[in-house]
Each structure stands twice: as C-alpha cells, then as structure tokens.
Design an enzyme around this catalytic site. Structure first.
Site, PDB file in Angstrom:
ATOM      1  NE  ARG A 239       0.033   2.744   1.034  1.00 38.77           N
ATOM      2  CZ  ARG A 239      -0.998   3.542   1.209  1.00 38.77           C
ATOM      3  NH1 ARG A 239      -1.176   4.128   2.394  1.00 38.77           N
ATOM      4  NH2 ARG A 239      -1.854   3.788   0.236  1.00 38.77           N
ATOM      5  CD  GLU A 268      -1.531  -2.168   6.340  1.00 44.32           C
ATOM      6  OE1 GLU A 268      -2.485  -2.090   5.539  1.00 44.32           O
ATOM      7  OE2 GLU A 268      -0.964  -1.168   6.803  1.00 44.32           O
ATOM      8  CG  HIS A 286      -4.157   1.019   6.509  1.00 46.89           C
ATOM      9  ND1 HIS A 286      -3.347   0.479   5.533  1.00 46.89           N
ATOM     10  CD2 HIS A 286      -4.319   2.333   6.168  1.00 46.89           C
ATOM     11  CE1 HIS A 286      -3.047   1.418   4.648  1.00 46.89           C
ATOM     12  NE2 HIS A 286      -3.624   2.554   5.014  1.00 46.89           N
TER      13      HIS A 286
END
Length: 320
Positions: A239, A268, A286
């Site tokens: 993360r 993000e 991601h």
C-alpha cells in the site's frame, strides 16, 4: 437478529464502484441498493441507512467511519480485495460486524507483479524500451549499464502469503532472502531481522509486502529508506501508505537510493510529479492482481461470501 429473518436486496448496499462482474451479479441476482453520489448521499442515508444490513465494497473504497455510523443496523461487510484498510475495522469490531476479504486467490498474480517490478527496476527494462522507442539507440548511443538481478540479498517486509510467494520466486534467481514481520515465523529458514531498518541495512533490495492500515502506515520511513543505501532499491506492491512518500521522493532525487519500483501510491491515482521525471523509477497503476483470471476468482469469492452470509450468517473468508 434471527437467521430466519431474510435479508432482501434493498437491505444490501453496494458502496462505490466495484468490479463490473460483481456489480452485474449484485444487480441481477440480488437487486441491491446502490449508495448515491456525494451530493445525494446524506439525504439517501437519512431515509434508508437504518434499513441496510449488509454492505458490499471494494478494498479501495471501503466502509469508512462516517458511513458506518450512518448504517446503524449493519450486520456484515463484504470486501472485494485482500486489502481492507479503507474500512473502519475498529468500529466494525466494536459493533461486532464481521468483514470478509478475498485472500489467496490473488497471491500469485501480486507476487508475479512484484517479480516483474524487481526485474524491471534493477535491469532498467522499461527505461530501455523508451530508449529504443525514442530512437536514441538508432542514433548510435548505448543504453546505460544496469544492476544484476540474480544472486542479490533481498529483504521482504511482511512475510505473509504474498511475501512468501515473492520469496519462492526469488529463490529461483539464486537470491538470499531475509525478512521482517511483526513476529518471527516458525519453520522459516530465511534470516529474520527485528526491524524494518535492520532489514534494509542487511539487504540490497527491500520489497514491501506488508499489510496496509494504521499499524503499518509510514513503516518505511526516512530512517529505513536511508538504510537501503545508495546502491539499494525499494519495491512496493503493498500500500502507498506503508512508505513515507515525500521521504522516498527526496531520497530518489538526491541519489540516496539507487531506484524504486512502485505499484502503489499514497494518493492514488495521483503520482508525485517528481517521480514522473526520474528514469530510475518504475511506476505502475496499482495493477498487482490485475489479471482476468484473478479478477474472476475474486468475484466468485466475493459473491460466495455474500451468499454464505445470506444463507446462514457465516462468511467464507472472514477477517480474523
């Protein structure tokens, strides 16, 4: 509430965008409610929030503190994704609201992504591809020398399912594996280190595979990044919150570490502009578990968790 009390579709709430296959099943099989956009949300929750008994969300969106408070009769949270740090787990625990996720089914694809980032970051493959496309090679220039990927000392921060799968792959490259987790693992032959900084100091590449959430926020801080060293690399498939992003940017700009491969970021989909300018950084959107096969498996497990809860109030993969 009795198991005999049937949960109807209007008592199941889809929160935010979810995987299209999940969204289609929620609509077709269950006819679930959908949480409206922000400008209509408060009014909708005031009228309907007390009716909601099950919430379905993605790991990215989750059921945050304020939303959970407005769902006073919430019984269960079904989460699409292995990560669940966007959900207020503390409040859910206090209210005895079980939460499911989708572990195991995405382990291999996330580990594959980590391996790809590892190779790309050390060998400069993406940078070399841009070198060719730009015509620089054709002009007579040679691409810079890269760093050998095989036989390195690699530190894995977080030796859970995904961390172990990454280690398995790197063993095939003759790498020496070290690790740090909250607890030393029984039956694991890899060398254990008592802190993230000690792990970074002892290895040449630090791969971040720790679970997200408040407990790991900023775990890779300026001290850890400094310990990686000017010849070391950081790979993050966990993360964005696990790394102190400004400290990482500063270290990369000033050459305090050799490079980084990042699939996740703090805010993000926003990526720090400074990173976009660096050739020694590999940036991915991601996509860790982003394969057709894994998304299908995650969809099946998410829906199975929902069906199981509706049937007998149990979850297939509850968060312990």
């Amino acid at each position: 509430m009795s198991i005999d009390t049937q949960i109807t579709g209007d008592q199941i709430l889809r929160v935010g965008p979810v995987n299209p296959a999940v969204a289609a099943i929620l609509a077709d099989e269950f006819q679930t409610a959908i949480l409206p956009a922000a400008d209509e949300r408060d009014a909708w929750l005031a009228e309907n929030g007390a009716d909601i008994r099950v919430a379905v969300c993605s790991g990215k969106i989750g059921i945050d503190t304020e939303l959970m408070k407005k769902l006073p009769n919430l019984e269960a949270i079904i989460n699409f994704g292995v990560g669940y740090d966007a959900t207020d787990v503390s409040q859910a625990t206090e209210r005895n609201i079980p939460l499911s996720n989708t572990p195991d089914v995405l382990t291999d694809c996330v580990a594959d992504t980590a391996l790809g980032l590892y190779l790309d970051t050390l060998r400069g493959l993406s940078s070399a591809e841009r070198f060719v496309r730009a015509g620089t090679w054709a002009s007579g220039q040679n691409f810079r020398l890269a760093t050998r990927a095989s036989g390195r000392k690699v530190g894995i921060l977080g030796l859970g399912r995904i961390g172990q799968a990454i280690a398995d792959r790197l063993e095939g490259f003759g790498c020496e594996i070290h690790y740090h987790s909250r607890n030393q693992k029984d039956g694991v032959a890899y060398q254990y280190h008592g802190s993230a900084a000690e792990l970074a100091e002892a290895t040449e590449v630090l791969i971040v595979a720790a679970a997200g959430g408040p407990e790991s926020a900023g775990l890779v801080n300026a001290e850890v990044i400094k310990a990686v060293g000017p010849n070391g690399f950081i790979i993050n498939i966990a993360r964005g919150s696990v790394i102190d992003e400004p400290a990482l940017v500063k270290a990369l700009q000033e050459g305090h570490i050799a490079g980084a491969g990042l699939d996740v970021f703090a805010k993000e989909p926003q990526v720090p502009a400074e990173l976009l300018e660096l050739e020694n950084v590999v940036l991915l959107p991601h996509l860790g578990s982003g394969t057709v096969e894994t998304r299908a498996d995650m969809t099946e497990l998410t829906i199975n968790n929902l069906r199981s809860y509706l049937k007998d109030r149990t979850l297939v993969t509850p968060i312990s």
